[in-house]
Enzyme design. Structure first.
Site, mmCIF file in Angstrom:
data_model
loop_
_atom_site.group_PDB
_atom_site.id
_atom_site.type_symbol
_atom_site.label_atom_id
_atom_site.label_comp_id
_atom_site.label_asym_id
_atom_site.label_seq_id
_atom_site.Cartn_x
_atom_site.Cartn_y
_atom_site.Cartn_z
ATOM 1 N N SER A 1 0.856 -1.182 0.000
ATOM 2 C CA SER A 1 0.000 0.000 0.000
ATOM 3 C C SER A 1 0.897 1.237 0.000
ATOM 4 C CB SER A 1 -0.907 -0.011 1.232
ATOM 5 O OG SER A 1 -1.804 -1.095 1.153
ATOM 6 N N HIS B 1 0.729 3.402 -2.670
ATOM 7 C CA HIS B 1 0.856 3.806 -4.075
ATOM 8 C C HIS B 1 -0.494 4.199 -4.671
ATOM 9 C CE1 HIS B 1 4.799 2.178 -3.651
ATOM 10 N NE2 HIS B 1 4.375 0.940 -3.527
ATOM 11 N N HIS C 1 9.152 3.439 -3.431
ATOM 12 C CA HIS C 1 9.022 3.050 -2.031
ATOM 13 C C HIS C 1 9.772 3.985 -1.113
ATOM 14 C CE1 HIS C 1 8.274 -0.616 -4.345
ATOM 15 N NE2 HIS C 1 7.316 -0.759 -3.467
#
Lengths: 336, 203
Positions: free
Chosen positions: A55, A57, A219
């Site tokens: 999660s 994104h 990330h």
């Protein structure tokens, strides 16, 4: 950091509940194990598309669940891949008898968890194919790294394969199309600020007022180099130059140009980048036949931009234009 | 001999150390990864504790399988499948029904676990991964050294990752910039052997 959070450990669960409440006609959210699926899945005889990843994104991947795109999405914790049992349950829930296509971004965690899930699916006699997305040209040395990362091409693959599946293509065909789109796409991004994982509470790296991180991943991992801030036109050219050289894109190519915001960059700036990118693309003799501008694959609250260029094939134009109705992409479809 | 009780003490120790050192592992992961290695492992070993509270696996293979499956389904990331596979393979290498195992057999089982990790992750020694701590520690046990010596070997392997350039996993994207940082996976692997030394009788 300031954020609209109740409890850091609950951000994913609470956001999914919110999505379910916001789009009851499009999707269902399952909690044990956790995945989102189309409200009308399984669709009998249609290849089912399943993707997933960490999660953080958003709208990727859950925002692309709906008719014309994904049948299911498996969200992991923030920046952490989902687990095999999530992927297995999602695939079993949406398989309509024509098999399951797993769309996987090339990160070690995603690859390993989807690989274990694919083994479980094989054991359950569900035909499964995997498309591995690895379009990030920032990673140059694939021999001594985990290989190129999957970034913006993921969105394009999910749309094009989603339309191909709706059109009744077989699992083998949809998988082939996905691999061809991946092979024809290249991406590169930069960050103006780091992002903050709500569970860590601190920025992933520090950047000075006049510094940017070039070749960023999604990330919050630092990029390949840190360089001084420059004008939007200059930075756009720095992103596009390695993209153009890598495929390589040639004069006369028809392309889709995707300018993606990383989470905290306003559309005002994305349009400035899009303007610069079109000029550079046209100077190279490219014909931009389709485009996408907005924040579709983000990195939490990171400010920055990524550019994806896809060399289009004739039949992909129709798949791109085909109706889609999901929380994040919606066109040509009548509301249900 | 290592008994089921020793192995449960090993898992208790790991859980306790992860509670204490989660933030340190996250900090190592912030430098060259995405800041969640400690949180992810703690979530997994916390779940292992909960499952062991409700279940009493009858033998060592069953215990290892429970740990492996739990880690695979709760940790996520790369470390979930890797550590999960490690425990699954260790369990498969020990005869069903065993409630105690000789140190040599346990060393052989750990070596099978490491092979499972390498089969999945394709990392070699020197790639700046958990393998760099696991491999020397397991070699020490295979050579009939004590668990305490194996723990020291794991610590030395961890220290040896600092000057390396990462070739696998997310840190590999940093290229040269991954130099100068200890690998978080090797750090958690070193914890594994610290706890093994704590939980097993020295021979």
């Amino acid at each position: 950091m300031k954020a609209l959070v109740n409890a850091p450990e609950n951000v994913v669960a609470e956001a999914l509940e919110g999505m379910a409440l916001a789009y009851p006609e499009l999707l269902h959210v399952e909690t044990e194990p956790r995945f989102l699926r189309r409200s009308d899945a399984p669709r009998r005889g249609k290849v089912a598309l399943v993707s997933g990843g960490g999660s953080g994104h958003e709208p990727l991947h859950g925002g692309f669940v709906g008719s014309g795109m994904l049948d299911a999405a498996c969200p992991g914790e923030v920046f952490t891949s989902p687990t095999p049992d999530q992927i297995l349950a999602a695939a079993q829930a949406v398989n309509g008898g024509a098999g399951v296509l797993l769309i996987v971004k090339n990160y070690t965690g995603d690859v390993l968890n989807f690989q274990l899930a694919a083994e479980l699916l094989a054991a359950a006699d569900i035909p499964t194919e995997t498309v591995l997305v690895d379009d990030d040209v920032a990673v140059t040395d694939s021999l001594y790294t985990a290989g190129r990362r999957g970034v913006g091409a993921t969105v394009l693959i999910e749309k094009i394969c989603g339309a191909a599946a709706e059109a009744g293509k077989s699992l083998a065909d949809v998988a082939r199309i996905g691999r061809e789109v991946n092979a024809a796409a290249r991406s590169m991004g930069l960050a103006l600020t780091p992002c903050t994982n709500p569970q860590a509470g601190q920025p992933s790296f520090q950047l000075g007022e006049q510094e940017i991180e070039f070749g960023i991943g999604i990330h919050g991992e630092p990029g390949r180099s840190r360089i001084p801030l420059a004008k939007a036109d200059t930075l756009t050219e720095m992103l596009l130059t390695p993209i153009l050289a890598d495929l390589p894109f040639r004069s006369g190519d028809t392309v889709l140009l995707f300018v993606d915001g990383l989470g905290a960059t306003p559309l005002l700036e994305l349009y400035i980048v899009y303007r610069a990118a079109t000029r550079i693309a046209e100077q190279h003799g490219l014909r931009i036949s389709r485009r996408l501008v907005g924040s579709y694959m983000t990195s939490l609250d990171m400010a920055g931009v990524a550019i994806t260029l896809l060399r289009m094939q004739e039949d992909w134009l129709g798949y791109w234009d085909a109706p889609v109705r999901t929380p994040a992409l919606s066109w040509g479809a009548t509301p249900c | 001999m290592l008994t089921t009780t020793n192995l449960r003490a090993w898992l208790d120790c790991l859980h306790g150390r992860l509670v204490q050192e989660k933030d340190q592992l996250n900090a190592l992961d912030t430098a060259i990864g995405d800041a969640d290695h400690g949180s992810n492992l703690l979530r997994g070993f916390q779940k292992v504790q909960e499952k062991l509270h409700d279940n009493d696996p009858p033998d060592i293979p069953a215990l290892c399988k429970l740990v492996g499956m739990t880690l695979i389904s709760t940790v996520g990331g790369a470390s979930g499948p890797l550590y999960g596979t490690f425990f699954l393979e260790v369990g498969k290498s020990i005869a069903a029904g065993s409630t105690a195992v000789a140190p040599e057999s346990f060393a052989t089982a750990l070596a099978a676990g490491l092979r499972g990790i390498q089969r999945l992750g394709k990392a070699e020694l020197g790639d700046k991964t958990m393998v760099d701590a696991l491999s020397p520690a397991i070699d020490a046990l295979l050579a009939n050294q004590s668990p305490a010596t194996a723990a020291q070997a794991a610590r030395a392997g961890l220290a040896a990752t600092i000057p390396l350039v990462a070739r696998k996993g997310r840190a590999s994207y940093l290229g040269e910039r991954s130099r100068g940082h200890a690998d978080p996976g090797a750090a958690s692997a070193a914890l594994l052997f610290d706890c093994l030394a704590t939980a097993t009788p020295s021979s």
